[in-house]
Design an enzyme around this catalytic site. Structure first.
Site, PDB file in Angstrom:
ATOM      1  N   GLU A 190       0.853  -1.191   0.000  1.00 63.84           N
ATOM      2  CA  GLU A 190       0.000   0.000   0.000  1.00 63.84           C
ATOM      3  C   GLU A 190       0.891   1.244   0.000  1.00 63.84           C
ATOM      4  OE1 GLU A 190      -3.312   1.016  -0.212  1.00 63.84           O
ATOM      5  OE2 GLU A 190      -2.306   2.957  -0.091  1.00 63.84           O
TER       6      GLU A 190
ATOM      7  N   GLY B 215     -10.086   3.957  -0.479  1.00 68.10           N
ATOM      8  CA  GLY B 215     -11.205   4.884  -0.509  1.00 68.10           C
ATOM      9  C   GLY B 215     -12.093   4.818   0.720  1.00 68.10           C
TER      10      GLY B 215
ATOM     11  N   ASN C 257     -14.316   8.133   2.092  1.00 74.47           N
ATOM     12  CA  ASN C 257     -15.588   8.248   1.373  1.00 74.47           C
ATOM     13  C   ASN C 257     -16.761   8.530   2.306  1.00 74.47           C
ATOM     14  OD1 ASN C 257     -16.661   5.739   2.246  1.00 74.47           O
ATOM     15  ND2 ASN C 257     -15.620   4.652   0.574  1.00 74.47           N
TER      16      ASN C 257
ATOM     17  N   GLU D 258     -27.471  12.064  -4.778  1.00 69.69           N
ATOM     18  CA  GLU D 258     -27.290  12.014  -3.331  1.00 69.69           C
ATOM     19  C   GLU D 258     -27.506  13.395  -2.734  1.00 69.69           C
ATOM     20  OE1 GLU D 258     -27.059   9.276  -2.202  1.00 69.69           O
ATOM     21  OE2 GLU D 258     -25.932   7.970  -3.566  1.00 69.69           O
TER      22      GLU D 258
ATOM     23  N   HIS E 242     -15.984   8.714  -8.252  1.00 68.69           N
ATOM     24  CA  HIS E 242     -16.324   7.340  -8.639  1.00 68.69           C
ATOM     25  C   HIS E 242     -15.609   6.919  -9.922  1.00 68.69           C
ATOM     26  CE1 HIS E 242     -20.495   7.918  -6.469  1.00 68.69           C
ATOM     27  NE2 HIS E 242     -19.471   7.923  -5.633  1.00 68.69           N
TER      28      HIS E 242
ATOM     29  N   GLY F  63     -12.183  -1.460  -8.808  1.00 68.63           N
ATOM     30  CA  GLY F  63     -13.146  -0.689  -9.587  1.00 68.63           C
ATOM     31  C   GLY F  63     -12.827  -0.617 -11.066  1.00 68.63           C
TER      32      GLY F  63
ATOM     33  N   ASN G 153     -23.556   4.727  -5.935  1.00 71.30           N
ATOM     34  CA  ASN G 153     -22.211   4.759  -5.370  1.00 71.30           C
ATOM     35  C   ASN G 153     -21.609   3.355  -5.483  1.00 71.30           C
ATOM     36  OD1 ASN G 153     -24.426   6.204  -3.943  1.00 71.30           O
ATOM     37  ND2 ASN G 153     -22.703   7.502  -3.427  1.00 71.30           N
TER      38      ASN G 153
ATOM     39  N   PHE H 108     -18.943   1.299  -4.071  1.00 74.39           N
ATOM     40  CA  PHE H 108     -18.072   0.360  -3.363  1.00 74.39           C
ATOM     41  C   PHE H 108     -18.710  -0.981  -3.010  1.00 74.39           C
ATOM     42  CE2 PHE H 108     -18.817   2.926   0.728  1.00 74.39           C
ATOM     43  CZ  PHE H 108     -19.450   1.913   1.445  1.00 74.39           C
TER      44      PHE H 108
HETATM   45  P1  FDA Z   1      -9.433   2.156  -3.804  1.00 70.00           P
HETATM   46  O1  FDA Z   1      -9.156   3.462  -4.459  1.00 70.00           O
HETATM   47  O2  FDA Z   1     -10.362   2.125  -2.665  1.00 70.00           O
HETATM   48  O3  FDA Z   1      -8.059   1.531  -3.279  1.00 70.00           O
HETATM   49  C1  FDA Z   1      -6.875   1.529  -4.022  1.00 70.00           C
HETATM   50  C2  FDA Z   1      -5.697   1.528  -3.072  1.00 70.00           C
HETATM   51  O4  FDA Z   1      -4.521   1.169  -3.788  1.00 70.00           O
HETATM   52  C3  FDA Z   1      -5.412   2.886  -2.444  1.00 70.00           C
HETATM   53  O5  FDA Z   1      -5.237   2.724  -1.057  1.00 70.00           O
HETATM   54  C4  FDA Z   1      -4.140   3.349  -3.139  1.00 70.00           C
HETATM   55  O6  FDA Z   1      -3.315   4.161  -2.308  1.00 70.00           O
HETATM   56  C5  FDA Z   1      -3.466   2.035  -3.444  1.00 70.00           C
HETATM   57  N1  FDA Z   1      -2.585   2.062  -4.612  1.00 70.00           N
HETATM   58  C6  FDA Z   1      -2.877   2.529  -5.853  1.00 70.00           C
HETATM   59  N2  FDA Z   1      -1.849   2.345  -6.682  1.00 70.00           N
HETATM   60  C7  FDA Z   1      -0.867   1.748  -5.958  1.00 70.00           C
HETATM   61  C8  FDA Z   1       0.456   1.320  -6.277  1.00 70.00           C
HETATM   62  N3  FDA Z   1       0.962   1.465  -7.505  1.00 70.00           N
HETATM   63  N4  FDA Z   1       1.198   0.759  -5.284  1.00 70.00           N
HETATM   64  C9  FDA Z   1       0.689   0.606  -4.027  1.00 70.00           C
HETATM   65  N5  FDA Z   1      -0.557   1.008  -3.686  1.00 70.00           N
HETATM   66  C10 FDA Z   1      -1.331   1.564  -4.643  1.00 70.00           C
HETATM   67  N6  FDA Z   1     -18.314   5.125  -2.945  1.00 70.00           N
HETATM   68  C11 FDA Z   1     -19.439   4.634  -2.377  1.00 70.00           C
HETATM   69  O7  FDA Z   1     -19.865   3.524  -2.716  1.00 70.00           O
HETATM   70  N7  FDA Z   1     -20.103   5.386  -1.438  1.00 70.00           N
HETATM   71  C12 FDA Z   1     -19.671   6.624  -1.063  1.00 70.00           C
HETATM   72  O8  FDA Z   1     -20.280   7.258  -0.191  1.00 70.00           O
HETATM   73  C13 FDA Z   1     -18.491   7.146  -1.665  1.00 70.00           C
HETATM   74  N8  FDA Z   1     -18.038   8.401  -1.364  1.00 70.00           N
HETATM   75  C14 FDA Z   1     -16.796   8.812  -1.808  1.00 70.00           C
HETATM   76  C15 FDA Z   1     -16.247  10.007  -1.368  1.00 70.00           C
HETATM   77  C16 FDA Z   1     -14.953  10.371  -1.733  1.00 70.00           C
HETATM   78  C17 FDA Z   1     -14.352  11.665  -1.253  1.00 70.00           C
HETATM   79  C18 FDA Z   1     -14.194   9.505  -2.583  1.00 70.00           C
HETATM   80  C19 FDA Z   1     -12.786   9.847  -3.005  1.00 70.00           C
HETATM   81  C20 FDA Z   1     -14.749   8.325  -3.042  1.00 70.00           C
HETATM   82  C21 FDA Z   1     -16.043   7.969  -2.667  1.00 70.00           C
HETATM   83  N9  FDA Z   1     -16.605   6.767  -3.095  1.00 70.00           N
HETATM   84  C22 FDA Z   1     -17.802   6.332  -2.576  1.00 70.00           C
HETATM   85  C23 FDA Z   1     -15.904   5.892  -4.050  1.00 70.00           C
HETATM   86  C24 FDA Z   1     -15.245   4.682  -3.395  1.00 70.00           C
HETATM   87  O9  FDA Z   1     -14.462   5.076  -2.291  1.00 70.00           O
HETATM   88  C25 FDA Z   1     -14.398   3.975  -4.455  1.00 70.00           C
HETATM   89  O10 FDA Z   1     -15.262   3.549  -5.494  1.00 70.00           O
HETATM   90  C26 FDA Z   1     -13.638   2.789  -3.901  1.00 70.00           C
HETATM   91  O11 FDA Z   1     -12.768   3.165  -2.864  1.00 70.00           O
HETATM   92  C27 FDA Z   1     -12.845   2.104  -5.002  1.00 70.00           C
HETATM   93  O12 FDA Z   1     -12.348   0.883  -4.492  1.00 70.00           O
HETATM   94  P2  FDA Z   1     -11.123   0.186  -5.187  1.00 70.00           P
HETATM   95  O13 FDA Z   1     -10.893  -1.102  -4.496  1.00 70.00           O
HETATM   96  O14 FDA Z   1     -11.347   0.170  -6.651  1.00 70.00           O
HETATM   97  O15 FDA Z   1      -9.858   1.162  -4.961  1.00 70.00           O
END
Ligand code: FDA
Length: 503
Positions: free
Chosen positions: A35, A110, A114, A356, A442, A470, A480, A482
Site C-alpha cells: 500500500e 477509498g 468516502n 445524493e 467514482h 473498480g 455509489n 463500493f
Molecule cells: P481504492 O481506491 O479504494 O483503493 C486503491 C488503493 O490502492 C489505495 O489505497 C491506493 O493508495 C493504493 N494504490 C494505488 N496504486 C498503488 C500502487 N501502484 N502501489 C501501491 N498502492 C497503490 N463510494 C461509495 O460507494 N459510497 C460513497 O459514499 C463514496 N463516497 C466517496 C467520497 C470520496 C471523497 C471519494 C474519493 C470516493 C467515494 N466513493 C464512494 C468511491 C469509493 O471510495 C471507491 O469507489 C472505492 O474506494 C474504489 O475501491 P477500489 O478497491 O477500486 O480502490
C-alpha cells in the site's frame, strides 16, 4: 539484489485489495499487501488520527502545499482551502486533462475518505452493465456477503425525522417531493448507533464534527476495521505501507516481479525493492491498476496484455451542484457528514439520475442544498502511455463532462422550477460555475470485466494475474460503487481460490 517473495501479492488495500487479502489469508496462502499510503492508526499532536474538513493540516492531502477540496470557494471567497505542508495525507486528487479523480491513500484506500454510502445497484441495471455475470448469484450470494462484511446499516427513520443533524436532508426531500420526485434512504457503513450517541453527547463527535473526506476518527467502519482486520487475523497476511508498486514484469518461470519504491514522510524514495510472487492481485483502484497495466503493456514488460486494457473508463456520471434555498428553508448549522438519502429518478428512461443529498457542514446557516448527482452518461475514455515522459494520460474531454451536466441540469431545473429556487453560483471557483463537472469520486473502468479480463477478473494474456477493483466496472453503475466493487471481488476470489490455487 535479494528478491523478497511471497506466494501471493496484492497491490493496494482498498475494497478490491482487502477482499483479495482476506480470502487468500483464509485459504492459508501467505499474502503480502503493498500500500502506497500510510497506516492511519497514530494520533497526531491534537490527539486525533485524522483532521477535519474545517481545519485541514498535513494529514488531509497526499503531498500538497495547499488542500484541493471539491468545493473551491464559498460566497466566492477562497475560504475553503488551506496551506499545508507536504505529507502522505489521506486524500489525493489525481489530475488529468479535463478531469481529476479523488482517491483515498492509506490502509483502507477509498474507505478512509468516502461518504460511507453503501448502495446496491438495481438488478436490472447491474445486468445491463454486466451481461455476462450471473445476476441471481450476485444478488443471492455476493452482494449479501459484501454488505454483511462491510457492516452496512441504515439510519433509524424516527431519529432521522427528528434530529437537527439531518434537517438539510429533509429540506432537500421536501423540494424533491414538491417536484413529484421519489426519494429513498441510502444505507451506510457509518455506525448510526454511534452517530446517535454523538448527537446525545455521549460519544466523541466525528460525523457530527465535520469529519469525512480527510478521514473519520470514530463511527466509520472503514476497511481497516472490517476486511483488513479480518485478513490480518488469519495470520497469513502482512501489509507493507508507504510502498508504491512502480512496474510489473514476469520472470521466465512465470512468477511476477514487482519493482516497488518505498517512500518516507517527505515523499523521497528511500529504497527501491523487488518482490516476487506466484499470484498477483491488482487492487490499486481504477486509476492505480489501469496505469500499472497500461505502462506494463506499452513498455513491453507484459506485452501480451489485451488491447482493451486502458479502455472503458468513466466517471459514473458524477456532477456536484448546489441550490439556493429560500430564507425560510434553513438547512441548519449542524449537519452530519454522512449522507442518508438520494433522489431516485433512475427509472426516468429519458434522463436517468440518482442524486445524493450531500451535506455542506460549515457550522453556519448557508441555505445551500448540495447534491452529488450520478447520471447515466454513456461517455467512456481511454488511458494512453506517453513514452516521452513515461506518464499515463487519460483522454477525457470537456464535452464528455457536459453530457453529465446536461442530465443533472434537466433534473435540477425541474426541482428549481417547482420550488421557485435557483442554483448557487459561489461554490466552484469561477463566478458563474454552477456544476462541478471536472472531478469524480467514482472512477470506474480501465480493465473492464470480460474485456481486459475474463469473466472473473483473470487478466487476459497472463495466468495467475487478477484485477479485483473498480477498474472492472465498465464506467457506470448508477449508484455509489463500493458495494458493487466489493461483491465483484468476492465473486472473483470465490472462483479463483477453487479453480486456480488447487495444489
Ligand atoms: P481504492 O481506491 O479504494 O483503493 C486503491 C488503493 O490502492 C489505495 O489505497 C491506493 O493508495 C493504493 N494504490 C494505488 N496504486 C498503488 C500502487 N501502484 N502501489 C501501491 N498502492 C497503490 N463510494 C461509495 O460507494 N459510497 C460513497 O459514499 C463514496 N463516497 C466517496 C467520497 C470520496 C471523497 C471519494 C474519493 C470516493 C467515494 N466513493 C464512494 C468511491 C469509493 O471510495 C471507491 O469507489 C472505492 O474506494 C474504489 O475501491 P477500489 O478497491 O477500486 O480502490
Amino acid at each position: 539484489d535479494a528478491v523478497e517473495s511471497a506466494p501471493a501479492i496484492v497491490i493496494g488495500s482498498g475494497y478490491g485489495g482487502a477482499v483479495a487479502a482476506l480470502r487468500l489469508g483464509q485459504a492459508g496462502i501467505r499474502t503480502l499487501v503493498l500500500e502506497m499510503g500510510r497506516l492511519w492508526n497514530t494520533p497526531g499532536p491534537d490527539g486525533k488520527v485524522f483532521c477535519s474538513t474545517a481545519a485541514p493540516d498535513q494529514r488531509s492531502m497526499w503531498f500538497r502545499t495547499r488542500t484541493e477540496a471539491p468545493l473551491a470557494t464559498f460566497l466566492w471567497l477562497d475560504v475553503v482551502n488551506k496551506d499545508i505542508s507536504p505529507y502522505p495525507g489521506v486524500l489525493d486528487r489525481v489530475h488529468y486533462d479535463n478531469m481529476s479523480v479523488y482517491v483515498g491513500r492509506g490502509v483502507g484506500g477509498g474507505s478512509l475518505v468516502n461518504g460511507g454510502m453503501a448502495v446496491t445497484p438495481l438488478p436490472s441495471y447491474f445486468a445491463e452493465q454486466f451481461p455476462t455475470v450471473d445476476t441471481a448469484e450476485m444478488y443471492g450470494t455476493y452482494f449479501p456477503r459484501a454488505r454483511s462484511m462491510l457492516g452496512v446499516n441504515t439510519v433509524d427513520p424516527s431519529w432521522f425525522e427528528s434530529t437537527e443533524w439531518y434537517r438539510f436532508t429533509r429540506i432537500s426531500r421536501k423540494h424533491a417531493t414538491n417536484t413529484g420526485l421519489k426519494t429513498t434512504f441510502v444505507p451506510s457503513v457509518y455506525d448510526f448507533a454511534h452517530m446517535q450517541r454523538e448527537a446525545a453527547g455521549t460519544a466523541t463527535k466525528s460525523a457530527l464534527a465535520q469529519e469525512v473526506i480527510y478521514g473519520n476518527n470514530h463511527g466509520k467502519r472503514s476497511l481497516d476495521k472490517t476486511y483488513l482486520a479480518a485478513a490480518l487475523g488469519t495470520g497469513n497476511v502482512t501489509i507493507h505501507t508507504l510502498e508504491r508498486a512502480r512496474s510489473i514484469s514476469r520472470a521466465p518461470d512465470g512468477t511476477y516481479i514487482l519493482t516497488v519504491d518505498r517512500i518516507d514522510n517527505t515523499g523521497s524514495v528511500v529504497e527501491t525493492k523487488e518482490y516476487g510472487c506466484t499470484y498477483l492481485f491488482l487492487g490499486g483502484g481504477s486509476v492505480g491498476t489501469t496505469e500499472l497495466l497500461v505502462r506494463a503493456r506499452e513498455t513491453g514488460t507484459l506485452p501480451a496484455l489485451d488491447a482493451s486494457v486502458g479502455a472503458g473508463w468513466g466517471t459514473n456520471g458524477n456532477v456536484m451542484l448546489g441550490r439556493a434555498n429560500h430564507l425560510w428553508d434553513t438547512v441548519g448549522e449542524n449537519q452530519s457528514t454522512m449522507p442518508v438519502m438520494g433522489i431516485d429518478d433512475w427509472a426516468n428512461a429519458a434522463n436517468p439520475v440518482f442524486a445524493e443529498i450531500a451535506p455542506l457542514p460549515t457550522g453556519l446557516e448557508h441555505w445551500v442544498s448540495l447534491y452529488l448527482a450520478i447520471t447515466k452518461n454513456p461517455s467512456r475514455a481511454s488511458f494512453s502511455y506517453d513514452s516521452g515522459t513515461g506518464a499515463v494520460r487519460l483522454g477525457w474531454s470537456a464535452a464528455q463532462s457536459a453530457v453529465s451536466v446536461s442530465m443533472a441540469k434537466k433534473l435540477f431545473d425541474r426541482i428549481n422550477a417547482a420550488n421557485a429556487t435557483i442554483y448557487r453560483y459561489d461554490l466552484f471557483g469561477s463566478s458563474n460555475k454552477v456544476f462541478a463537472d471536472d472531478f469524480t469520486y467514482h472512477p470506474l473502468g480501465g480493465c473492464v470485466l470480460g474485456k481486459a479480463t475474463d469473466n472473473y477478473g483473470r487478466v487476459k494474456g497472463y495466468s495467475r494475474l487478477y484485477v479485483t477493483d473498480g477498474s472492472l466496472v465498465p464506467g457506470s453503475i448508477g449508484v455509489n460503487p463500493f458495494v458493487t466493487i466489493t461483491a465483484l471481488a468476492e465473486r472473483t476470489m470465490a472462483r479463483v481460490l477453487v479453480e486456480d490455487t488447487a495444489p
